[in-house]
Design a protein around this motif. Structure first.
Motif, PDB file in Angstrom:
ATOM      1  N   GLY A  58       0.805  -1.215   0.000  1.00 34.30           N
ATOM      2  CA  GLY A  58       0.000   0.000   0.000  1.00 34.30           C
ATOM      3  C   GLY A  58       0.835   1.260   0.000  1.00 34.30           C
ATOM      4  O   GLY A  58       0.584   2.194  -0.762  1.00 34.30           O
ATOM      5  N   MET A  59       1.865   1.295   0.851  1.00 37.40           N
ATOM      6  CA  MET A  59       2.708   2.489   0.943  1.00 37.40           C
ATOM      7  C   MET A  59       3.537   2.697  -0.318  1.00 37.40           C
ATOM      8  O   MET A  59       3.630   3.820  -0.837  1.00 37.40           O
ATOM      9  CB  MET A  59       3.615   2.386   2.166  1.00 37.40           C
ATOM     10  N   LEU A  60       4.139   1.625  -0.814  1.00 35.88           N
ATOM     11  CA  LEU A  60       4.958   1.759  -2.015  1.00 35.88           C
ATOM     12  C   LEU A  60       4.101   2.123  -3.223  1.00 35.88           C
ATOM     13  O   LEU A  60       4.524   2.904  -4.084  1.00 35.88           O
ATOM     14  CB  LEU A  60       5.719   0.461  -2.280  1.00 35.88           C
ATOM     15  N   ALA A  61       2.872   1.596  -3.280  1.00 34.16           N
ATOM     16  CA  ALA A  61       1.967   1.947  -4.378  1.00 34.16           C
ATOM     17  C   ALA A  61       1.535   3.398  -4.277  1.00 34.16           C
ATOM     18  O   ALA A  61       1.529   4.128  -5.272  1.00 34.16           O
ATOM     19  CB  ALA A  61       0.750   1.026  -4.374  1.00 34.16           C
ATOM     20  N   ALA A  62       1.180   3.841  -3.066  1.00 34.90           N
ATOM     21  CA  ALA A  62       0.740   5.221  -2.884  1.00 34.90           C
ATOM     22  C   ALA A  62       1.854   6.211  -3.206  1.00 34.90           C
ATOM     23  O   ALA A  62       1.594   7.306  -3.716  1.00 34.90           O
ATOM     24  CB  ALA A  62       0.254   5.425  -1.446  1.00 34.90           C
ATOM     25  N   ALA A  63       3.101   5.815  -2.929  1.00 37.89           N
ATOM     26  CA  ALA A  63       4.240   6.689  -3.190  1.00 37.89           C
ATOM     27  C   ALA A  63       4.700   6.638  -4.645  1.00 37.89           C
ATOM     28  O   ALA A  63       5.649   7.335  -5.017  1.00 37.89           O
ATOM     29  CB  ALA A  63       5.400   6.314  -2.271  1.00 37.89           C
ATOM     30  N   GLY A  64       4.055   5.804  -5.457  1.00 34.90           N
ATOM     31  CA  GLY A  64       4.406   5.730  -6.870  1.00 34.90           C
ATOM     32  C   GLY A  64       5.701   5.001  -7.152  1.00 34.90           C
ATOM     33  O   GLY A  64       6.353   5.262  -8.162  1.00 34.90           O
ATOM     34  N   ARG A  65       6.072   4.051  -6.293  1.00 31.93           N
ATOM     35  CA  ARG A  65       7.357   3.365  -6.460  1.00 31.93           C
ATOM     36  C   ARG A  65       7.233   2.035  -7.217  1.00 31.93           C
ATOM     37  O   ARG A  65       8.244   1.420  -7.530  1.00 31.93           O
ATOM     38  CB  ARG A  65       7.976   3.095  -5.094  1.00 31.93           C
ATOM     39  N   ILE A  66       6.013   1.559  -7.477  1.00 27.64           N
ATOM     40  CA  ILE A  66       5.826   0.234  -8.061  1.00 27.64           C
ATOM     41  C   ILE A  66       5.523   0.330  -9.549  1.00 27.64           C
ATOM     42  O   ILE A  66       4.618   1.064  -9.961  1.00 27.64           O
ATOM     43  CB  ILE A  66       4.685  -0.532  -7.353  1.00 27.64           C
ATOM     44  N   ARG A  67       6.272  -0.407 -10.344  1.00 33.16           N
ATOM     45  CA  ARG A  67       5.975  -0.556 -11.772  1.00 33.16           C
ATOM     46  C   ARG A  67       5.113  -1.786 -12.011  1.00 33.16           C
ATOM     47  O   ARG A  67       4.190  -1.765 -12.816  1.00 33.16           O
ATOM     48  CB  ARG A  67       7.269  -0.674 -12.576  1.00 33.16           C
ATOM     49  N   LYS A  68       5.429  -2.872 -11.297  1.00 32.75           N
ATOM     50  CA  LYS A  68       4.677  -4.112 -11.432  1.00 32.75           C
ATOM     51  C   LYS A  68       4.569  -4.769 -10.069  1.00 32.75           C
ATOM     52  O   LYS A  68       5.530  -4.775  -9.297  1.00 32.75           O
ATOM     53  CB  LYS A  68       5.363  -5.069 -12.419  1.00 32.75           C
ATOM     54  N   LEU A  69       3.404  -5.324  -9.781  1.00 29.28           N
ATOM     55  CA  LEU A  69       3.181  -6.039  -8.530  1.00 29.28           C
ATOM     56  C   LEU A  69       2.826  -7.482  -8.837  1.00 29.28           C
ATOM     57  O   LEU A  69       1.962  -7.752  -9.677  1.00 29.28           O
ATOM     58  CB  LEU A  69       2.050  -5.392  -7.723  1.00 29.28           C
ATOM     59  N   VAL A  70       3.499  -8.411  -8.169  1.00 30.04           N
ATOM     60  CA  VAL A  70       3.157  -9.833  -8.220  1.00 30.04           C
ATOM     61  C   VAL A  70       2.629 -10.194  -6.836  1.00 30.04           C
ATOM     62  O   VAL A  70       3.376 -10.131  -5.846  1.00 30.04           O
ATOM     63  CB  VAL A  70       4.372 -10.701  -8.573  1.00 30.04           C
ATOM     64  N   ALA A  71       1.354 -10.554  -6.748  1.00 34.89           N
ATOM     65  CA  ALA A  71       0.736 -10.764  -5.444  1.00 34.89           C
ATOM     66  C   ALA A  71      -0.465 -11.683  -5.566  1.00 34.89           C
ATOM     67  O   ALA A  71      -1.076 -11.798  -6.633  1.00 34.89           O
ATOM     68  CB  ALA A  71       0.308  -9.429  -4.831  1.00 34.89           C
ATOM     69  N   ALA A  72      -0.794 -12.314  -4.447  1.00 34.87           N
ATOM     70  CA  ALA A  72      -2.029 -13.085  -4.358  1.00 34.87           C
ATOM     71  C   ALA A  72      -3.143 -12.247  -3.754  1.00 34.87           C
ATOM     72  O   ALA A  72      -4.321 -12.554  -3.933  1.00 34.87           O
ATOM     73  CB  ALA A  72      -1.801 -14.344  -3.511  1.00 34.87           C
ATOM     74  N   HIS A  84      -4.910   1.939   0.114  1.00 39.72           N
ATOM     75  CA  HIS A  84      -3.984   2.699  -0.725  1.00 39.72           C
ATOM     76  C   HIS A  84      -3.566   1.882  -1.948  1.00 39.72           C
ATOM     77  O   HIS A  84      -3.390   2.435  -3.040  1.00 39.72           O
ATOM     78  CB  HIS A  84      -2.777   3.141   0.095  1.00 39.72           C
ATOM     79  N   TYR A  85      -3.435   0.584  -1.773  1.00 40.63           N
ATOM     80  CA  TYR A  85      -3.228  -0.302  -2.929  1.00 40.63           C
ATOM     81  C   TYR A  85      -4.418  -0.205  -3.878  1.00 40.63           C
ATOM     82  O   TYR A  85      -4.243  -0.084  -5.095  1.00 40.63           O
ATOM     83  CB  TYR A  85      -3.052  -1.749  -2.455  1.00 40.63           C
ATOM     84  N   ARG A  86      -5.618  -0.283  -3.335  1.00 40.33           N
ATOM     85  CA  ARG A  86      -6.813  -0.243  -4.173  1.00 40.33           C
ATOM     86  C   ARG A  86      -6.887   1.052  -4.971  1.00 40.33           C
ATOM     87  O   ARG A  86      -7.157   1.034  -6.181  1.00 40.33           O
ATOM     88  CB  ARG A  86      -8.071  -0.385  -3.305  1.00 40.33           C
ATOM     89  N   ALA A  87      -6.609   2.167  -4.319  1.00 45.45           N
ATOM     90  CA  ALA A  87      -6.678   3.458  -5.008  1.00 45.45           C
ATOM     91  C   ALA A  87      -5.667   3.520  -6.146  1.00 45.45           C
ATOM     92  O   ALA A  87      -5.975   3.996  -7.247  1.00 45.45           O
ATOM     93  CB  ALA A  87      -6.443   4.590  -4.008  1.00 45.45           C
ATOM     94  N   ALA A 251      -5.315   3.778   7.159  1.00 44.49           N
ATOM     95  CA  ALA A 251      -6.245   3.387   6.107  1.00 44.49           C
ATOM     96  C   ALA A 251      -7.213   4.490   5.727  1.00 44.49           C
ATOM     97  O   ALA A 251      -7.718   4.512   4.597  1.00 44.49           O
ATOM     98  CB  ALA A 251      -7.026   2.146   6.546  1.00 44.49           C
ATOM     99  N   THR A 252      -7.485   5.405   6.628  1.00 40.19           N
ATOM    100  CA  THR A 252      -8.498   6.426   6.382  1.00 40.19           C
ATOM    101  C   THR A 252      -7.924   7.819   6.157  1.00 40.19           C
ATOM    102  O   THR A 252      -8.680   8.780   5.961  1.00 40.19           O
ATOM    103  CB  THR A 252      -9.485   6.480   7.568  1.00 40.19           C
ATOM    104  N   THR A 253      -6.608   7.940   6.166  1.00 42.81           N
ATOM    105  CA  THR A 253      -5.965   9.240   5.994  1.00 42.81           C
ATOM    106  C   THR A 253      -5.443   9.375   4.567  1.00 42.81           C
ATOM    107  O   THR A 253      -4.816   8.449   4.051  1.00 42.81           O
ATOM    108  CB  THR A 253      -4.788   9.399   6.981  1.00 42.81           C
ATOM    109  N   PRO A 254      -5.691  10.507   3.905  1.00 40.65           N
ATOM    110  CA  PRO A 254      -5.101  10.702   2.573  1.00 40.65           C
ATOM    111  C   PRO A 254      -3.595  10.501   2.612  1.00 40.65           C
ATOM    112  O   PRO A 254      -2.920  10.949   3.551  1.00 40.65           O
ATOM    113  CB  PRO A 254      -5.478  12.151   2.240  1.00 40.65           C
ATOM    114  N   TRP A 255      -3.067   9.842   1.596  1.00 38.34           N
ATOM    115  CA  TRP A 255      -1.656   9.489   1.601  1.00 38.34           C
ATOM    116  C   TRP A 255      -0.725  10.683   1.824  1.00 38.34           C
ATOM    117  O   TRP A 255       0.192  10.592   2.661  1.00 38.34           O
ATOM    118  CB  TRP A 255      -1.284   8.749   0.321  1.00 38.34           C
ATOM    119  N   PRO A 256      -0.880  11.809   1.131  1.00 37.96           N
ATOM    120  CA  PRO A 256       0.067  12.913   1.357  1.00 37.96           C
ATOM    121  C   PRO A 256       0.083  13.368   2.817  1.00 37.96           C
ATOM    122  O   PRO A 256       1.157  13.674   3.365  1.00 37.96           O
ATOM    123  CB  PRO A 256      -0.451  14.023   0.432  1.00 37.96           C
TER     124      PRO A 256
END
Length: 291
Positions: A58-72, A84-87, A251-256
């Motif tokens: 969630g944090m890495l996705a919100a910060a724009g650091r992920i190009r590709k995610l491999v996950a279950a 944050h992952y969902r957003a 979970a309920t706070t805007p990422w910035p």
């Protein structure tokens, strides 16, 4: 007698943009969050992240650091879907390879054993094959002739995991109810970095716990970081439970807003900010109780 101790920031300095990074733990349980926070303090981006996802994703996705995610999955456990992952996923921020949990496990096994793939029944007859058109099947060469998914090896450039105890040589010990495949993350990676609640002498690893708790062998570990409460806000049983109140706030706070308050400084600053937040919440509850 190699001393592999280092700091979280030293670990981050050994990582690089564009790499494939495995992150141990499971959901919101025993995640190497101190190492993730150090990663967020760096300029590293364009990551392929391999994780049984939780707030690390969630944090890495919100910060724009992920190009590709491999996950279950990506979950906070008590909050079923990591918000944050969902957003980030809903706005198409990264590519997703979503696979079955067993497929993920066998992908780690294949990488740990230096195999190109392993056959697995999971995924057959499901939409996993449709949403991952790059996956292939194989037919058993024996009389049964059964068809399996050929799960490709999840090879990692580096892995980050968190355990309860470790020694300076890289042996890692878990004391909770589940190993969460952290040993496979380390074995599947070119380099592996283990954070722990406390560094102890090697003999101390078995003084109060069974040898079976020695999860991570030193030959798979590149560096060891002593990071008390280094899994916060996820759980690290039996040392501490998940910080549910703070997780709900995350979970309920805007990422910035969350990042500005809690992730702008070093790990000491993070702990101080969390402590201050809890104190404010306690004061707020007292104010609400007054007539």
């Amino acid at each position: 007698m190699t001393d592999k101790t280092m700091t979280a920031d030293e670990v981050a300095s050994r990582l690089w943009s564009g790499m494939t990074l495995g992150i141990g733990g499971w959901g919101s349980r025993r995640k190497p969050m101190a190492l993730v926070r150090a990663l967020l303090r760096s300029e590293i981006t364009d990551l392929t992240v391999v994780s049984y996802g939780g707030p690390d994703v969630g944090m890495l996705a919100a910060a724009g650091r992920i190009r590709k995610l491999v996950a279950a999955f990506a979950t906070l456990d008590s909050i079923p879907l990591e918000p944050h992952y969902r957003a980030a996923r809903e706005r198409g921020a990264f590519e997703l390879m979503e696979i079955d949990e067993a497929m993920f496990l066998w992908g780690l096994h294949a990488a740990a054993n230096r195999l190109p793939f392993l056959p697995v029944r999971a995924g057959i007859g499901s939409d996993v094959m449709r949403v991952n058109p790059g996956l292939r099947t194989v037919t058993s060469p024996y009389d049964d002739g059964e068809t399996f998914v050929a799960m490709p090896a999840l090879r990692l450039d580096a892995a980050l995991v968190h355990v309860n105890r470790a020694d300076r040589r890289g042996n890692g010990q878990y004391l909770g109810p589940d190993p969460y495949f952290d040993d496979l993350f380390c074995a599947a990676a070119g380099t592996a970095y283990v954070s722990c609640e406390r560094i102890v002498d090697t003999a101390g690893l078995t003084r109060e716990a069974a040898p079976q708790t020695l999860l991570v062998p030193r030959h798979t570990v590149t560096g060891v970081v002593e990071a008390p409460t280094g899994a916060h806000f996820t759980s690290c049983a039996p040392d501490y439970a998940r910080d549910e109140a703070f997780q709900q706030h995350y979970a309920t706070t805007p990422w910035p807003e969350f990042a500005d308050r809690f992730l702008a400084g070093d790990e000491h600053t993070y702990r101080s900010a969390v402590r201050a937040w809890h104190e404010e919440c306690g004061q707020r509850r007292e104010d609400e109780e007054r007539p």
